[in-house]
Design an enzyme around this catalytic site. Structure first.
Site, short mmCIF file in Angstrom:
data_model
loop_
_atom_site.label_atom_id
_atom_site.label_comp_id
_atom_site.label_asym_id
_atom_site.label_seq_id
_atom_site.Cartn_x
_atom_site.Cartn_y
_atom_site.Cartn_z
N THR A 158 41.68 34.03 19.48
CA THR A 158 40.68 34.68 18.62
C THR A 158 39.63 33.63 18.25
O THR A 158 38.72 33.36 19.02
CB THR A 158 41.32 35.31 17.37
N LYS A 184 48.74 30.90 20.10
CA LYS A 184 47.37 31.01 19.60
C LYS A 184 47.41 31.00 18.08
O LYS A 184 48.39 31.44 17.46
CB LYS A 184 46.67 32.26 20.12
N THR A 195 54.28 31.85 14.39
CA THR A 195 52.86 31.54 14.40
C THR A 195 52.09 32.82 14.57
O THR A 195 52.66 33.89 14.65
CB THR A 195 52.53 30.56 15.53
N GLU A 278 40.77 26.13 12.02
CA GLU A 278 39.36 26.50 11.81
C GLU A 278 38.63 25.42 11.03
O GLU A 278 38.98 25.11 9.89
CB GLU A 278 39.28 27.85 11.10
N ASN A 402 34.86 31.80 8.63
CA ASN A 402 35.46 32.99 8.02
C ASN A 402 34.44 33.88 7.31
O ASN A 402 34.63 35.08 7.19
CB ASN A 402 36.57 32.56 7.07
#
Length: 407
Positions: A158, A184, A195, A278, A402
């Site tokens: 993603t 992922k 996860t 991120e 985000n």
């Protein structure tokens, strides 16, 4: 943005397992977003799933189908995985869609619907574009290959910036046993079971009960010891497949050797998620030692790892050691004796005897904080238990990623 260089490994063939990846246009046209994994007959399959109360429709269906197959002494035959849409918070429609994806793949392959397990990741609250997803299943089946790991690792991403894979081999009774897996995850990471998504396979022959125990224990030492932002996803799942095409793993010595290799794969995949967190610019290892229990050590480690003040100081390379001290002090631990707590930042002593270490200098602390890989060691002086947690810093990019996630 990610920490350090990462080269996707040369993934081995796991005899009996095939992976097929295609583009269904679920969120973005042309990107790989639909994966089918074929599990051979006679395999064993174990799974762990999110503890989030709003667990996604595919999680509910996957758990139900896995339990039904295990009751019959059978393993699932297919996994179907989509990215771009989590199919979470979608109520009865989401359950119907998850079931429909299983039923259609079952029809195409000649198996029962409960032999298919669905997995999804992406935006929460949006219905799946079922016409596109179902229409792309034949393409994913046509792409099935024992060498399909690389495409599958990309097809489950993603906000990740790079695919994540790991592999190990061991020798049992003169034969090679191979373990390989992909994962992922980049944000909404504090798994509380596994996860975001992880798929690991081995050619060994291992019973379902033993496989389940190995996975649960391994997850506890790997995926359950990572956090990017303290958010547990609605879609977390980690699956372990033993195809049974290799040697049987039964003796205590062989099981221990397999456990060590499996743990190495799981830890490498978990750490890869943190390195690709991120907006991450730092990879941080938190070692807590001399606790009265592993649970106590984890509580202290996660309190520090979740602190926005600690995480922003890490991002700024600011040796503001008082933030670490304060986070340790507010961990949910009774009867702390702060005089016995010792905190080290890399090879620099920060705290001892209830305050700043006598030999500490701002220059030495700043030097460690400027590194990409940072280790914080906390000794509580209370017992012999320990735990390790891995986390990342909190950067401007995390907020931007985000804030713009759905645009």
């Amino acid at each position: 943005m990610a920490v350090g260089e990462a080269v996707f490994p040369q993934m081995p063939v796991i005899e009996g397992l095939r992976l097929g990846t295609t583009s269904a246009g679920i969120k973005k046209p042309g990107r790989r977003d639909l994966v089918v994994i074929e599990v051979p007959e006679g395999a064993s399959v174990a799974g762990t799933f999110t503890l989030n109360a709003f667990c996604a429709a595919p999680v509910q269906v996957a758990k139900r189908h896995l339990a039904a197959r295990c009751e019959k002494g059978l393993a699932p035959r297919y996994f179907v995985i989509n990215t771009g849409n989590a199919n979470a918070g979608t109520g009865a429609l989401g359950l119907r869609d998850a079931t429909s994806s299983c039923d259609e793949l079952a029809r195409l392959t000649g198996v029962e619907g409960e032999a298919v397990l669905p997995f999804s990741t992406g935006v929460i609250g949006e219905p799946l574009p079922m016409e596109r997803l179902l229409g792309a299943l034949p393409q994913a089946l046509e792409a099935l290959s024992e060498n399909g790991w690389d495409a599958a690792a990309e097809g489950i991403l993603t906000t990740d910036t790079r695919p994540k894979g790991a592999t190990r081999t061991i020798t049992i009774d003169g034969e090679t046993v191979t373990i390989a897996g992909i994962s992922k995850g980049s944000g909404m990471i504090q798994p509380n079971m596994a996860t975001m998504l992880g798929f690991v396979a081995t050619d060994a022959a291992i019973s379902q009960a033993r496989l389940e125990s190995l996975l649960q224990d391994g997850v506890g030492r790997s995926f359950n010891c990572i956090t990017v932002d303290s958010d547990t996803s609605t879609n977390d799942a980690c699956m372990l497949v033993a195809t049974g095409r290799g040697p049987r793993v039964e003796s205590s010595a062989d099981l221990e050797a397999f456990r060590v290799a499996l743990d190495e794969v799981l830890v490498e995949l978990a750490q890869a998620i943190i390195r690709d967190g991120e907006g991450a610019t730092k990879f941080v290892t938190l070692d807590v030692e001399e606790a009265t229990s592993r649970r106590e050590a984890l509580d202290v480690a996660f309190t520090v790892a979740h602190s926005p003040l600690v995480k922003t100081a890490l991002y700024a390379s600011d040796a503001n050691w008082g933030r670490i001290l304060a986070a340790v002090g507010r961990a949910p631990v009774e009867n702390f004796d702060v005089e016995r707590i010792v905190i080290d930042l890399g090879d620099v002593r920060l705290v001892e005897a209830g305050g700043r270490a006598a030999g500490y200098t701002e220059e030495a602390g700043s030097d460690v904080m400027a590194r990409e890989d940072i280790r914080i060691r906390i000794r509580l002086g209370r017992g012999e238990a320990s735990a390790t947690v891995w986390t990342s810093d909190l950067s401007h990019d995390y907020v931007s990623i985000n804030a713009d996630y759905r645009s």
